[in-house]
Write a protein that holds these residues in place. Structure first.
Motif, PDB file in Angstrom:
ATOM      1  N   ALA A   2     -40.728  14.315 -36.041  1.00 57.82           N
ATOM      2  CA  ALA A   2     -40.413  13.712 -37.341  1.00 57.82           C
ATOM      3  C   ALA A   2     -39.976  12.271 -37.180  1.00 57.82           C
ATOM      4  CB  ALA A   2     -39.320  14.528 -38.028  1.00 57.82           C
ATOM      5  N   LYS A   3     -39.214  12.000 -36.120  1.00 56.67           N
ATOM      6  CA  LYS A   3     -38.746  10.642 -35.866  1.00 56.67           C
ATOM      7  C   LYS A   3     -39.919   9.724 -35.560  1.00 56.67           C
ATOM      8  CE  LYS A   3     -35.443   8.016 -33.081  1.00 56.67           C
ATOM      9  NZ  LYS A   3     -34.458   8.073 -31.980  1.00 56.67           N
ATOM     10  N   LYS A   4     -40.891  10.228 -34.792  1.00 55.11           N
ATOM     11  CA  LYS A   4     -42.061   9.424 -34.446  1.00 55.11           C
ATOM     12  C   LYS A   4     -42.866   9.094 -35.698  1.00 55.11           C
ATOM     13  CE  LYS A   4     -46.173   9.370 -31.531  1.00 55.11           C
ATOM     14  NZ  LYS A   4     -47.017  10.125 -30.592  1.00 55.11           N
ATOM     15  N   VAL A   5     -43.053  10.077 -36.603  1.00 50.75           N
ATOM     16  CA  VAL A   5     -43.793   9.861 -37.841  1.00 50.75           C
ATOM     17  C   VAL A   5     -43.097   8.820 -38.695  1.00 50.75           C
ATOM     18  CG1 VAL A   5     -44.533  10.941 -39.994  1.00 50.75           C
ATOM     19  CG2 VAL A   5     -44.821  12.166 -37.835  1.00 50.75           C
ATOM     20  N   HIS A   6     -41.763   8.913 -38.798  1.00 56.22           N
ATOM     21  CA  HIS A   6     -41.008   7.924 -39.578  1.00 56.22           C
ATOM     22  C   HIS A   6     -41.209   6.523 -39.001  1.00 56.22           C
ATOM     23  CE1 HIS A   6     -37.799   6.035 -41.862  1.00 56.22           C
ATOM     24  NE2 HIS A   6     -37.360   5.536 -40.731  1.00 56.22           N
ATOM     25  N   GLN A   7     -41.240   6.418 -37.692  1.00 52.73           N
ATOM     26  CA  GLN A   7     -41.423   5.113 -37.049  1.00 52.73           C
ATOM     27  C   GLN A   7     -42.783   4.514 -37.383  1.00 52.73           C
ATOM     28  OE1 GLN A   7     -40.687   6.103 -32.959  1.00 52.73           O
ATOM     29  NE2 GLN A   7     -38.489   5.717 -33.093  1.00 52.73           N
ATOM     30  N   ILE A   8     -43.816   5.362 -37.487  1.00 49.81           N
ATOM     31  CA  ILE A   8     -45.152   4.892 -37.853  1.00 49.81           C
ATOM     32  C   ILE A   8     -45.124   4.270 -39.243  1.00 49.81           C
ATOM     33  CG2 ILE A   8     -47.499   5.638 -38.437  1.00 49.81           C
ATOM     34  CD1 ILE A   8     -47.207   7.777 -36.228  1.00 49.81           C
ATOM     35  N   HIS A   9     -44.493   4.976 -40.204  1.00 46.82           N
ATOM     36  CA  HIS A   9     -44.399   4.466 -41.570  1.00 46.82           C
ATOM     37  C   HIS A   9     -43.566   3.184 -41.612  1.00 46.82           C
ATOM     38  CE1 HIS A   9     -46.389   7.930 -43.204  1.00 46.82           C
ATOM     39  NE2 HIS A   9     -45.486   8.754 -42.734  1.00 46.82           N
ATOM     40  N   ASP A  10     -42.432   3.217 -40.938  1.00 42.67           N
ATOM     41  CA  ASP A  10     -41.505   2.087 -40.955  1.00 42.67           C
ATOM     42  C   ASP A  10     -42.155   0.833 -40.373  1.00 42.67           C
ATOM     43  OD1 ASP A  10     -38.819   1.411 -41.749  1.00 42.67           O
ATOM     44  OD2 ASP A  10     -38.367   1.091 -39.646  1.00 42.67           O
ATOM     45  N   LYS A  11     -42.878   1.014 -39.300  1.00 41.88           N
ATOM     46  CA  LYS A  11     -43.537  -0.115 -38.638  1.00 41.88           C
ATOM     47  C   LYS A  11     -44.585  -0.751 -39.549  1.00 41.88           C
ATOM     48  CE  LYS A  11     -45.849  -1.320 -34.288  1.00 41.88           C
ATOM     49  NZ  LYS A  11     -46.357  -0.806 -32.991  1.00 41.88           N
ATOM     50  N   PHE A  12     -45.357   0.092 -40.261  1.00 45.98           N
ATOM     51  CA  PHE A  12     -46.398  -0.455 -41.120  1.00 45.98           C
ATOM     52  C   PHE A  12     -45.808  -1.119 -42.363  1.00 45.98           C
ATOM     53  CE2 PHE A  12     -49.718  -0.068 -44.445  1.00 45.98           C
ATOM     54  CZ  PHE A  12     -50.620  -0.953 -43.883  1.00 45.98           C
ATOM     55  N   VAL A  13     -44.737  -0.564 -42.902  1.00 38.18           N
ATOM     56  CA  VAL A  13     -44.073  -1.195 -44.053  1.00 38.18           C
ATOM     57  C   VAL A  13     -43.594  -2.590 -43.670  1.00 38.18           C
ATOM     58  CG1 VAL A  13     -42.024  -1.112 -45.550  1.00 38.18           C
ATOM     59  CG2 VAL A  13     -43.396   0.939 -45.205  1.00 38.18           C
ATOM     60  N   LYS A  14     -42.994  -2.710 -42.504  1.00 34.97           N
ATOM     61  CA  LYS A  14     -42.516  -4.022 -42.036  1.00 34.97           C
ATOM     62  C   LYS A  14     -43.690  -4.984 -41.841  1.00 34.97           C
ATOM     63  CE  LYS A  14     -38.366  -2.128 -39.906  1.00 34.97           C
ATOM     64  NZ  LYS A  14     -37.720  -1.664 -38.667  1.00 34.97           N
ATOM     65  N   ALA A  15     -44.804  -4.460 -41.323  1.00 36.83           N
ATOM     66  CA  ALA A  15     -45.983  -5.310 -41.146  1.00 36.83           C
ATOM     67  C   ALA A  15     -46.534  -5.765 -42.492  1.00 36.83           C
ATOM     68  CB  ALA A  15     -47.061  -4.545 -40.374  1.00 36.83           C
ATOM     69  N   SER A  16     -46.499  -4.871 -43.482  1.00 35.58           N
ATOM     70  CA  SER A  16     -47.020  -5.199 -44.809  1.00 35.58           C
ATOM     71  C   SER A  16     -46.241  -6.340 -45.452  1.00 35.58           C
ATOM     72  CB  SER A  16     -46.963  -3.963 -45.717  1.00 35.58           C
ATOM     73  OG  SER A  16     -47.707  -2.903 -45.178  1.00 35.58           O
ATOM     74  N   PHE A  17     -44.925  -6.353 -45.251  1.00 36.76           N
ATOM     75  CA  PHE A  17     -44.076  -7.355 -45.896  1.00 36.76           C
ATOM     76  C   PHE A  17     -43.779  -8.554 -44.992  1.00 36.76           C
ATOM     77  CE2 PHE A  17     -43.446  -3.780 -48.656  1.00 36.76           C
ATOM     78  CZ  PHE A  17     -43.220  -4.337 -49.908  1.00 36.76           C
ATOM     79  N   SER A  18     -44.431  -8.598 -43.844  1.00 41.59           N
ATOM     80  CA  SER A  18     -44.158  -9.697 -42.917  1.00 41.59           C
ATOM     81  C   SER A  18     -44.817 -11.007 -43.351  1.00 41.59           C
ATOM     82  CB  SER A  18     -44.646  -9.327 -41.508  1.00 41.59           C
ATOM     83  OG  SER A  18     -46.057  -9.143 -41.506  1.00 41.59           O
ATOM     84  N   ASP A  19     -45.841 -10.911 -44.190  1.00 39.67           N
ATOM     85  CA  ASP A  19     -46.517 -12.111 -44.686  1.00 39.67           C
ATOM     86  C   ASP A  19     -45.887 -12.516 -46.017  1.00 39.67           C
ATOM     87  OD1 ASP A  19     -49.036 -13.970 -44.726  1.00 39.67           O
ATOM     88  OD2 ASP A  19     -48.988 -13.007 -46.711  1.00 39.67           O
ATOM     89  N   PRO A  20     -45.437 -13.770 -46.172  1.00 47.12           N
ATOM     90  CA  PRO A  20     -44.750 -14.197 -47.398  1.00 47.12           C
ATOM     91  C   PRO A  20     -45.559 -13.971 -48.666  1.00 47.12           C
ATOM     92  CG  PRO A  20     -44.473 -15.831 -45.676  1.00 47.12           C
ATOM     93  CD  PRO A  20     -45.462 -14.831 -45.163  1.00 47.12           C
ATOM     94  N   ASP A  21     -46.853 -14.298 -48.647  1.00 48.86           N
ATOM     95  CA  ASP A  21     -47.643 -14.145 -49.865  1.00 48.86           C
ATOM     96  C   ASP A  21     -47.812 -12.678 -50.250  1.00 48.86           C
ATOM     97  OD1 ASP A  21     -49.269 -15.562 -51.957  1.00 48.86           O
ATOM     98  OD2 ASP A  21     -50.797 -14.190 -51.179  1.00 48.86           O
ATOM     99  N   ARG A  22     -47.983 -11.802 -49.244  1.00 52.26           N
ATOM    100  CA  ARG A  22     -48.072 -10.364 -49.547  1.00 52.26           C
ATOM    101  C   ARG A  22     -46.767  -9.883 -50.164  1.00 52.26           C
ATOM    102  NH1 ARG A  22     -50.857  -9.746 -44.373  1.00 52.26           N
ATOM    103  NH2 ARG A  22     -48.989  -8.856 -43.427  1.00 52.26           N
ATOM    104  N   ALA A  23     -45.649 -10.315 -49.591  1.00 51.89           N
ATOM    105  CA  ALA A  23     -44.340  -9.902 -50.110  1.00 51.89           C
ATOM    106  C   ALA A  23     -44.125 -10.420 -51.532  1.00 51.89           C
ATOM    107  CB  ALA A  23     -43.234 -10.409 -49.192  1.00 51.89           C
ATOM    108  N   ILE A  24     -44.457 -11.686 -51.767  1.00 49.03           N
ATOM    109  CA  ILE A  24     -44.281 -12.284 -53.098  1.00 49.03           C
ATOM    110  C   ILE A  24     -45.139 -11.547 -54.127  1.00 49.03           C
ATOM    111  CG2 ILE A  24     -44.742 -14.352 -54.488  1.00 49.03           C
ATOM    112  CD1 ILE A  24     -43.924 -16.009 -52.017  1.00 49.03           C
ATOM    113  N   SER A  25     -46.382 -11.222 -53.763  1.00 46.79           N
ATOM    114  CA  SER A  25     -47.273 -10.544 -54.705  1.00 46.79           C
ATOM    115  C   SER A  25     -46.730  -9.171 -55.097  1.00 46.79           C
ATOM    116  CB  SER A  25     -48.674 -10.395 -54.103  1.00 46.79           C
ATOM    117  OG  SER A  25     -48.699  -9.442 -53.053  1.00 46.79           O
ATOM    118  N   PHE A  26     -45.991  -8.533 -54.189  1.00 46.44           N
ATOM    119  CA  PHE A  26     -45.368  -7.245 -54.509  1.00 46.44           C
ATOM    120  C   PHE A  26     -44.169  -7.445 -55.428  1.00 46.44           C
ATOM    121  CE2 PHE A  26     -42.270  -3.903 -53.825  1.00 46.44           C
ATOM    122  CZ  PHE A  26     -43.028  -2.757 -53.947  1.00 46.44           C
TER     123      PHE A  26
END
Length: 324
Positions: A2-26
């Motif tokens: 379960a911890k490994k699965v959470h890390q997969i989600h957490d890592k991708f969420v951080k990657a999604s919001f790492s770009d300023p324009d992607r974050a601003i658009s959200f």
């Protein structure tokens, strides 16, 4: 697991919001209107500044944004982004701890306090309403409940976002990422949405490695069978398909390499286990044989007949006579 699965989600969420324009658009799509009127999203920046003491940093999200207001008097605001993949009744205690740890740190360092706006980003499949501290005190009277702190926050549950709202996100890469995250806890739906997710992704070269990150995330959390995955990739537009196929090929090669290493490791382990088992069995058998020989000889010294010795030791008469 379960911890490994959470890390997969957490890592991708951080990657999604790492770009300023992607974050601003959200944020421009999902922050409250009254807040959007107050802040200048163009000033948004992902900050690495630590807002709390180092010994507490492991307990908090490391996605923190700073923005300025539209007023003449510029005030720095902090958007605290807390990602959750399952309901957490204590999340506001965690957020409150973060806020006051930051304030305490500012006071100690004689820095200006900043307004912190908590944003709880919930990705899970289970129903979860916006958290409220009063639910932690179910038996408290109305008078006493006035003393429970009010921590105002923004709560975004991805499962409640419709396709229409996601499609309104200006940045196609962010729209694709949010749709993938929304369906991540429903592998069947995610497999169904595969083509739609990648159809949102713009055919632009200026995408860094985010397309590959999105593809790896979808493959990891959906468990789409290989034949269906290959078929789904073939139906994607040419420009994206080339990049995705390249990533898919690397994943398959890595799987084979890991499989070979696991096979070798299993062989070594089996060899060691067999050796240990054989050694133990040989030792036990030798010990039992030696013990029976001693018993046979001892009984024979006491002039016990061979048939009686055979009965006591569960050996044949012929075996007893050979030992004697």
């Amino acid at each position: 697991m379960a911890k490994k699965v959470h890390q997969i989600h957490d890592k991708f969420v951080k990657a999604s919001f790492s770009d300023p324009d992607r974050a601003i658009s959200f944020f421009e799509r999902f922050l409250p209107e009254e807040l959007l009127d107050e802040i200048d999203l163009k000033s948004l920046k992902d900050t690495r500044e630590s807002y709390i003491q180092k010994d507490l940093s492991e307990h908090f999200s490391d996605i923190v944004f700073e923005v300025t207001t539209n007023n003449e008097e510029t005030i720095d605001l902090v958007l605290l982004f807390e990602h959750k993949s399952s309901p957490d009744k204590n999340v506001l205690i965690q957020v409150g701890h973060y806020i006051f740890s930051h304030y305490f740190k500012c006071i100690a360092e004689k820095k200006q306090l900043k307004i912190i706006i908590p944003l709880i980003y919930y990705q899970g499949k289970k129903e979860w309403k916006a958290p409220d501290l009063t639910t932690l005190f179910p038996k408290v009277s109305r008078t006493l409940s006035d003393y429970i702190p009010l921590i105002k926050h923004i709560f975004i549950a991805l499962r409640s976002l419709s396709d229409e709202r996601i499609l309104q996100i200006r940045n196609g890469m962010m729209a694709a990422a949010v749709m993938a995250q929304r369906s991540a806890f429903d592998p069947i739906k995610l497999a169904t949405d595969f083509n739609r997710i990648f159809s949102l992704f713009p055919e632009t070269k200026d995408r860094g490695n985010f397309l590959e990150q999105l593809f790896v995330y979808v493959v990891n959390v959906s468990d789409i069978p290989k034949p269906e995955l290959k078929q789904a990739i073939d139906s994607i537009s040419t420009n994206l398909k080339d990049s995705i196929m390249s990533t898919y090929t690397r994943i398959r090669e890595e799987e084979k390499r890991i499989g070979i290493q696991i096979g070798k490791l299993e062989g070594k382990l089996e060899g060691k286990l067999e050796g240990k088992l054989e050694g133990k069995l040989e030792g036990k058998i030798e010990g039992k044989i030696e013990g029976k020989i001693e018993v046979v000889l001892s009984l024979n010294d006491d002039l016990i007949p061979a048939d009686q010795i055979a009965k006591y030791t569960k050996l044949s008469i012929e075996e007893v006579r050979k030992i004697v």
